[in-house]
Design a protein around this motif. Structure first.
Motif, PDB file in Angstrom:
ATOM      1  N   ILE A 151      16.371  -2.495  32.260  1.00 19.22           N
ATOM      2  CA  ILE A 151      16.379  -3.318  31.059  1.00 19.22           C
ATOM      3  C   ILE A 151      14.969  -3.415  30.488  1.00 19.22           C
ATOM      4  CG2 ILE A 151      16.878  -5.593  30.105  1.00 19.22           C
ATOM      5  CD1 ILE A 151      19.342  -3.947  31.017  1.00 19.22           C
ATOM      6  N   GLY A 152      14.846  -3.090  29.200  1.00 20.66           N
ATOM      7  CA  GLY A 152      13.573  -3.229  28.513  1.00 20.66           C
ATOM      8  C   GLY A 152      13.368  -4.673  28.072  1.00 20.66           C
ATOM      9  N   GLN A 153      12.263  -5.276  28.508  1.00 20.12           N
ATOM     10  CA  GLN A 153      11.959  -6.671  28.195  1.00 20.12           C
ATOM     11  C   GLN A 153      10.765  -6.747  27.242  1.00 20.12           C
ATOM     12  OE1 GLN A 153      13.874  -9.034  29.198  1.00 20.12           O
ATOM     13  NE2 GLN A 153      14.838  -8.411  31.125  1.00 20.12           N
ATOM     14  N   ASP A 154      10.891  -7.566  26.210  1.00 16.20           N
ATOM     15  CA  ASP A 154       9.787  -7.846  25.294  1.00 16.20           C
ATOM     16  C   ASP A 154       8.948  -8.958  25.922  1.00 16.20           C
ATOM     17  OD1 ASP A 154       8.150  -8.969  23.278  1.00 16.20           O
ATOM     18  OD2 ASP A 154       9.506  -8.268  21.709  1.00 16.20           O
ATOM     19  N   LEU A 155       7.786  -8.588  26.460  1.00 13.35           N
ATOM     20  CA  LEU A 155       6.978  -9.567  27.180  1.00 13.35           C
ATOM     21  C   LEU A 155       6.555 -10.734  26.300  1.00 13.35           C
ATOM     22  CD1 LEU A 155       4.482  -7.743  29.575  1.00 13.35           C
ATOM     23  CD2 LEU A 155       6.231  -9.406  30.163  1.00 13.35           C
ATOM     24  N   LYS A 156       5.992 -10.439  25.140  1.00 14.13           N
ATOM     25  CA  LYS A 156       5.450 -11.510  24.298  1.00 14.13           C
ATOM     26  C   LYS A 156       6.542 -12.479  23.867  1.00 14.13           C
ATOM     27  CE  LYS A 156       2.427 -12.417  20.366  1.00 14.13           C
ATOM     28  NZ  LYS A 156       3.201 -13.588  19.905  1.00 14.13           N
ATOM     29  N   ARG A 157       7.635 -11.940  23.360  1.00  8.97           N
ATOM     30  CA  ARG A 157       8.711 -12.813  22.899  1.00  8.97           C
ATOM     31  C   ARG A 157       9.282 -13.633  24.052  1.00  8.97           C
ATOM     32  NH1 ARG A 157      13.554 -10.430  19.260  1.00  8.97           N
ATOM     33  NH2 ARG A 157      11.741 -10.003  17.959  1.00  8.97           N
ATOM     34  N   SER A 158       9.465 -12.995  25.197  1.00 10.15           N
ATOM     35  CA  SER A 158      10.060 -13.701  26.333  1.00 10.15           C
ATOM     36  C   SER A 158       9.130 -14.768  26.891  1.00 10.15           C
ATOM     37  CB  SER A 158      10.426 -12.697  27.433  1.00 10.15           C
ATOM     38  OG  SER A 158      11.391 -11.776  26.970  1.00 10.15           O
ATOM     39  N   VAL A 159       7.830 -14.454  26.956  1.00 14.12           N
ATOM     40  CA  VAL A 159       6.872 -15.441  27.455  1.00 14.12           C
ATOM     41  C   VAL A 159       6.728 -16.588  26.466  1.00 14.12           C
ATOM     42  CG1 VAL A 159       4.433 -15.822  27.997  1.00 14.12           C
ATOM     43  CG2 VAL A 159       5.616 -13.814  28.912  1.00 14.12           C
ATOM     44  N   ASP A 160       6.620 -16.263  25.182  1.00 15.02           N
ATOM     45  CA  ASP A 160       6.462 -17.310  24.169  1.00 15.02           C
ATOM     46  C   ASP A 160       7.665 -18.245  24.131  1.00 15.02           C
ATOM     47  OD1 ASP A 160       4.025 -16.239  23.534  1.00 15.02           O
ATOM     48  OD2 ASP A 160       4.673 -15.290  21.667  1.00 15.02           O
ATOM     49  N   LYS A 161       8.845 -17.699  24.397  1.00 15.64           N
ATOM     50  CA  LYS A 161      10.067 -18.513  24.399  1.00 15.64           C
ATOM     51  C   LYS A 161      10.358 -19.117  25.778  1.00 15.64           C
ATOM     52  CE  LYS A 161      11.628 -17.716  20.145  1.00 15.64           C
ATOM     53  NZ  LYS A 161      11.986 -18.774  19.167  1.00 15.64           N
ATOM     54  N   ASN A 162       9.486 -18.825  26.751  1.00 15.04           N
ATOM     55  CA  ASN A 162       9.663 -19.314  28.121  1.00 15.04           C
ATOM     56  C   ASN A 162      11.007 -18.857  28.703  1.00 15.04           C
ATOM     57  OD1 ASN A 162       8.757 -20.671  30.430  1.00 15.04           O
ATOM     58  ND2 ASN A 162       9.845 -22.550  29.877  1.00 15.04           N
ATOM     59  N   GLU A 163      11.340 -17.583  28.460  1.00 14.59           N
ATOM     60  CA  GLU A 163      12.630 -17.048  28.900  1.00 14.59           C
ATOM     61  C   GLU A 163      12.520 -15.916  29.910  1.00 14.59           C
ATOM     62  OE1 GLU A 163      15.439 -17.823  24.939  1.00 14.59           O
ATOM     63  OE2 GLU A 163      14.726 -15.797  25.398  1.00 14.59           O
ATOM     64  N   LEU A 164      11.322 -15.473  30.230  1.00 15.99           N
ATOM     65  CA  LEU A 164      11.191 -14.266  31.042  1.00 15.99           C
ATOM     66  C   LEU A 164      11.850 -14.419  32.408  1.00 15.99           C
ATOM     67  CD1 LEU A 164      10.110 -11.403  31.176  1.00 15.99           C
ATOM     68  CD2 LEU A 164       7.951 -12.311  32.050  1.00 15.99           C
ATOM     69  N   ASP A 165      11.607 -15.526  33.088  1.00 11.99           N
ATOM     70  CA  ASP A 165      12.193 -15.711  34.417  1.00 11.99           C
ATOM     71  C   ASP A 165      13.720 -15.717  34.362  1.00 11.99           C
ATOM     72  OD1 ASP A 165       9.729 -15.823  35.597  1.00 11.99           O
ATOM     73  OD2 ASP A 165       9.652 -18.002  35.746  1.00 11.99           O
ATOM     74  N   VAL A 166      14.268 -16.370  33.351  1.00 16.49           N
ATOM     75  CA  VAL A 166      15.727 -16.438  33.221  1.00 16.49           C
ATOM     76  C   VAL A 166      16.300 -15.048  32.946  1.00 16.49           C
ATOM     77  CG1 VAL A 166      17.651 -17.429  31.922  1.00 16.49           C
ATOM     78  CG2 VAL A 166      15.623 -18.812  32.406  1.00 16.49           C
ATOM     79  N   LYS A 167      15.644 -14.295  32.080  1.00 18.78           N
ATOM     80  CA  LYS A 167      16.126 -12.947  31.758  1.00 18.78           C
ATOM     81  C   LYS A 167      16.096 -12.039  32.983  1.00 18.78           C
ATOM     82  CE  LYS A 167      15.007 -12.803  26.818  1.00 18.78           C
ATOM     83  NZ  LYS A 167      14.161 -12.171  25.784  1.00 18.78           N
ATOM     84  N   ILE A 168      15.026 -12.113  33.747  1.00 19.25           N
ATOM     85  CA  ILE A 168      14.934 -11.282  34.947  1.00 19.25           C
ATOM     86  C   ILE A 168      15.999 -11.698  35.959  1.00 19.25           C
ATOM     87  CG2 ILE A 168      13.482 -10.684  36.917  1.00 19.25           C
ATOM     88  CD1 ILE A 168      11.073 -10.933  35.031  1.00 19.25           C
TER      89      ILE A 168
END
Length: 317
Positions: A151-168
């Motif tokens: 899965i390709g993750q957009d780091l900036k968008r995910s970090v800014d939205k505080n969603e990276l951990d949930v997405k992973i």
């Protein structure tokens, strides 16, 4: 010429459409379509066939030259919207489509084995009205023919939205998702909002092996031989024997060293016990007190990342 592990293609096939500006392929379509079996109303099919031929030929060329080198793509995140598919097989989304707008039939490439992994760009946030991350994650997991999927993750968008951990976490709950890829890479290097530190200390604490590409080769390399610990005047190290044949992808190309404490169950499926992945046939041991006992395990990896049976030795450090 180059010792690469994979050839990767990004999401550019036919150009992203510009409103009011048709792609200028009238002359090519008039010249070639009929002779290739396409009618005047099948320009979309003709375009998809052009891209299909390109993908197929790249795969076959790589396989003929270096059969262990993977070929993969990172397509735009939507294959087709549900409303565009007569059978309702598309995703519950409302955005640009690979199949209809970029003429990229990703599902066909995966099904035919023309790509060795698929890495769709799921760059939207969770709950996005047109392209919800979770919806697309489930759709790709169910429509990748059980082949390698990342899965390709957009780091900036995910970090800014505080969603990276949930997405992973969501991606790790999927049956066929084997990992994540982070874009842009320089955000990781720059440690944007401490994302590198967070991933290293929380999400990816342990070393990990690349999932084996069993669809390319299902065998495993031979077990290493004569595993021993050796003392010299200034060093204590493990050594083992295994002939390396760089041009034979089915033989050992790298070795994995695991360490287990006394009384700990030896289980090489536990990545946290990996201490080294190396092309060398030796491993320098750390010095502790001379009273600590460990079990070390060494395995071999072939070019397809298949792992051999383990060789084991007990060592006192």
């Amino acid at each position: 010429r180059y010792d690469v592990d994979a050839i990767h293609m990004d999401d550019y096939f036919y150009p992203y459409p510009i409103a009011g500006t048709p792609f200028p392929d009238d002359r090519s379509f008039s010249r070639y379509a009929a002779s290739q079996g396409f009618s005047s109303t099948q320009r979309g099919d003709w375009r998809r066939n052009n891209v299909n031929l390109l993908i197929q030929q790249i795969k076959y060329t790589i396989a003929a030259e270096k059969p262990w080198v993977r070929f993969g793509v990172s397509p735009f995140g939507i294959y087709r919207n549900k409303r565009s598919t007569p059978d309702g097989s598309g995703s519950e989304t409302n955005g640009l489509q690979n199949y209809d707008d970029l003429y990229a039939d990703i599902k066909l490439w995966v099904e035919k084995g023309w790509v060795d992994y698929n890495l769709p760009q799921l760059y939207w946030e969770i709950g996005h009205k047109a392209a919800d991350y979770t919806t697309l994650l489930h759709w790709w997991n169910a429509n990748n023919f059980e082949q390698p999927l990342y899965i390709g993750q957009d780091l900036k968008r995910s970090v800014d939205k505080n969603e990276l951990d949930v997405k992973i976490r969501q991606s790790r709950e999927m049956s066929f998702v084997q990992g994540n890829c982070y874009w842009y890479g320089y955000l990781m290097l720059d440690n944007y909002r401490e994302v590198y530190d967070h991933l290293r200390s929380q999400t990816h604490r342990a070393k990990a092996l690349i999932p084996a590409y069993t669809h390319m080769h299902k065998g495993r390399p031979a077990k290493v031989k004569k595993l021993a610990d050796v003392f010299t005047e200034d060093m204590h190290f493990l050594t083992w024997e295994h002939p390396k044949q760089p041009r034979n992808p089915e033989t050992a190309q790298r070795f994995v060293v695991y360490r287990f404490r006394k009384g700990e169950r030896v289980d090489i499926s536990r990545a946290e016990n990996i201490v080294k992945i190396t092309p060398d046939n030796f491993f320098v041991l750390p010095y502790e007190s001379g009273k600590s006992s460990y079990t070390y395990v060494v395995t071999a990896l072939d070019a397809f990342h298949n792992e051999s049976k383990p060789a084991t030795i007990k060592v006192k450090l």
